[in-house]
Design a protein around this motif. Sequence first.
Motif, PDB file in Angstrom:
ATOM      1  N   TYR A 140       0.839  -1.189   0.000  1.00  0.00           N
ATOM      2  CA  TYR A 140       0.000   0.000   0.000  1.00  0.00           C
ATOM      3  C   TYR A 140       0.881   1.249   0.000  1.00  0.00           C
ATOM      4  CZ  TYR A 140       1.114   1.085   4.846  1.00  0.00           C
ATOM      5  OH  TYR A 140       1.785   1.424   5.981  1.00  0.00           O
ATOM      6  N   THR A 141       0.322   2.315  -0.542  1.00  0.00           N
ATOM      7  CA  THR A 141       0.931   3.638  -0.473  1.00  0.00           C
ATOM      8  C   THR A 141      -0.175   4.630  -0.144  1.00  0.00           C
ATOM      9  OG1 THR A 141       2.548   3.039  -2.177  1.00  0.00           O
ATOM     10  CG2 THR A 141       2.275   5.388  -1.716  1.00  0.00           C
ATOM     11  N   VAL A 142       0.066   5.443   0.868  1.00  0.00           N
ATOM     12  CA  VAL A 142      -0.879   6.499   1.243  1.00  0.00           C
ATOM     13  C   VAL A 142      -0.225   7.838   0.908  1.00  0.00           C
ATOM     14  CG1 VAL A 142      -2.075   7.657   3.141  1.00  0.00           C
ATOM     15  CG2 VAL A 142      -1.920   5.159   3.103  1.00  0.00           C
ATOM     16  N   PHE A 143      -0.947   8.657   0.167  1.00  0.00           N
ATOM     17  CA  PHE A 143      -0.518  10.021  -0.118  1.00  0.00           C
ATOM     18  C   PHE A 143      -1.397  10.936   0.728  1.00  0.00           C
ATOM     19  CE2 PHE A 143       0.577   7.547  -3.811  1.00  0.00           C
ATOM     20  CZ  PHE A 143       1.819   8.028  -4.194  1.00  0.00           C
ATOM     21  N   ALA A 144      -0.780  11.576   1.709  1.00  0.00           N
ATOM     22  CA  ALA A 144      -1.496  12.512   2.580  1.00  0.00           C
ATOM     23  C   ALA A 144      -0.568  13.703   2.793  1.00  0.00           C
ATOM     24  CB  ALA A 144      -1.886  11.821   3.883  1.00  0.00           C
ATOM     25  N   GLU A 145      -0.389  14.118   4.031  1.00  0.00           N
ATOM     26  CA  GLU A 145       0.545  15.209   4.312  1.00  0.00           C
ATOM     27  C   GLU A 145       1.965  14.788   3.921  1.00  0.00           C
ATOM     28  OE1 GLU A 145      -1.567  13.903   6.687  1.00  0.00           O
ATOM     29  OE2 GLU A 145      -3.072  15.429   6.312  1.00  0.00           O
ATOM     30  N   SER A 146       2.201  13.480   3.963  1.00  0.00           N
ATOM     31  CA  SER A 146       3.460  12.890   3.524  1.00  0.00           C
ATOM     32  C   SER A 146       3.109  11.561   2.856  1.00  0.00           C
ATOM     33  CB  SER A 146       4.401  12.678   4.718  1.00  0.00           C
ATOM     34  OG  SER A 146       3.794  11.826   5.659  1.00  0.00           O
ATOM     35  N   ILE A 147       4.097  10.874   2.353  1.00  0.00           N
ATOM     36  CA  ILE A 147       3.869   9.586   1.707  1.00  0.00           C
ATOM     37  C   ILE A 147       4.222   8.481   2.698  1.00  0.00           C
ATOM     38  CG2 ILE A 147       4.538   8.067  -0.188  1.00  0.00           C
ATOM     39  CD1 ILE A 147       5.118  10.581  -1.841  1.00  0.00           C
ATOM     40  N   ASP A 148       3.356   7.508   2.796  1.00  0.00           N
ATOM     41  CA  ASP A 148       3.537   6.373   3.697  1.00  0.00           C
ATOM     42  C   ASP A 148       3.380   5.092   2.882  1.00  0.00           C
ATOM     43  OD1 ASP A 148       3.812   5.104   6.238  1.00  0.00           O
ATOM     44  OD2 ASP A 148       1.650   4.806   6.295  1.00  0.00           O
ATOM     45  N   LYS A 149       4.345   4.182   3.014  1.00  0.00           N
ATOM     46  CA  LYS A 149       4.300   2.932   2.265  1.00  0.00           C
ATOM     47  C   LYS A 149       4.496   1.763   3.212  1.00  0.00           C
ATOM     48  CE  LYS A 149       6.330   4.832  -1.956  1.00  0.00           C
ATOM     49  NZ  LYS A 149       7.381   4.658  -2.962  1.00  0.00           N
TER      50      LYS A 149
END
Length: 111
Positions: free
Chosen positions: A35-44
């Motif tokens: 998974y990859t989350v694009f929010a205030e920063s990128i989280d994988k």
Amino acid sequence: MLNGTWLPIAQEIGGTQLPATAFEKQKLIIKDSNYTVFAESIDKGIARYKDRKMDIYGKDGVNAGKHFTAIYIYQNKQLTICYNLMGNNYPEAFDTKGKPLYFLAVFKKSK
């Protein structure tokens, strides 16, 4: 079924609904167990799925080294995930009221 790009349409934490402006630029991309989350920063990271439960392991970004537990359901073309940000057990329901470390997100798939 979960593979794709997901856009949040509702979010709440600890029983408080977040305004749309808080997540209007966010997205979640799921590809198999990655998974990859694009929010205030990128989280994988990696997500493991079994019996409508998720174990989420942050590998890169702000959540690197963290483990979150969650429950999820896909219905009516929407993906609803309720996360326990403490990661010590799975949420029992899609409800965050009175639980400050529970986060709920409802997503629709991007076209």
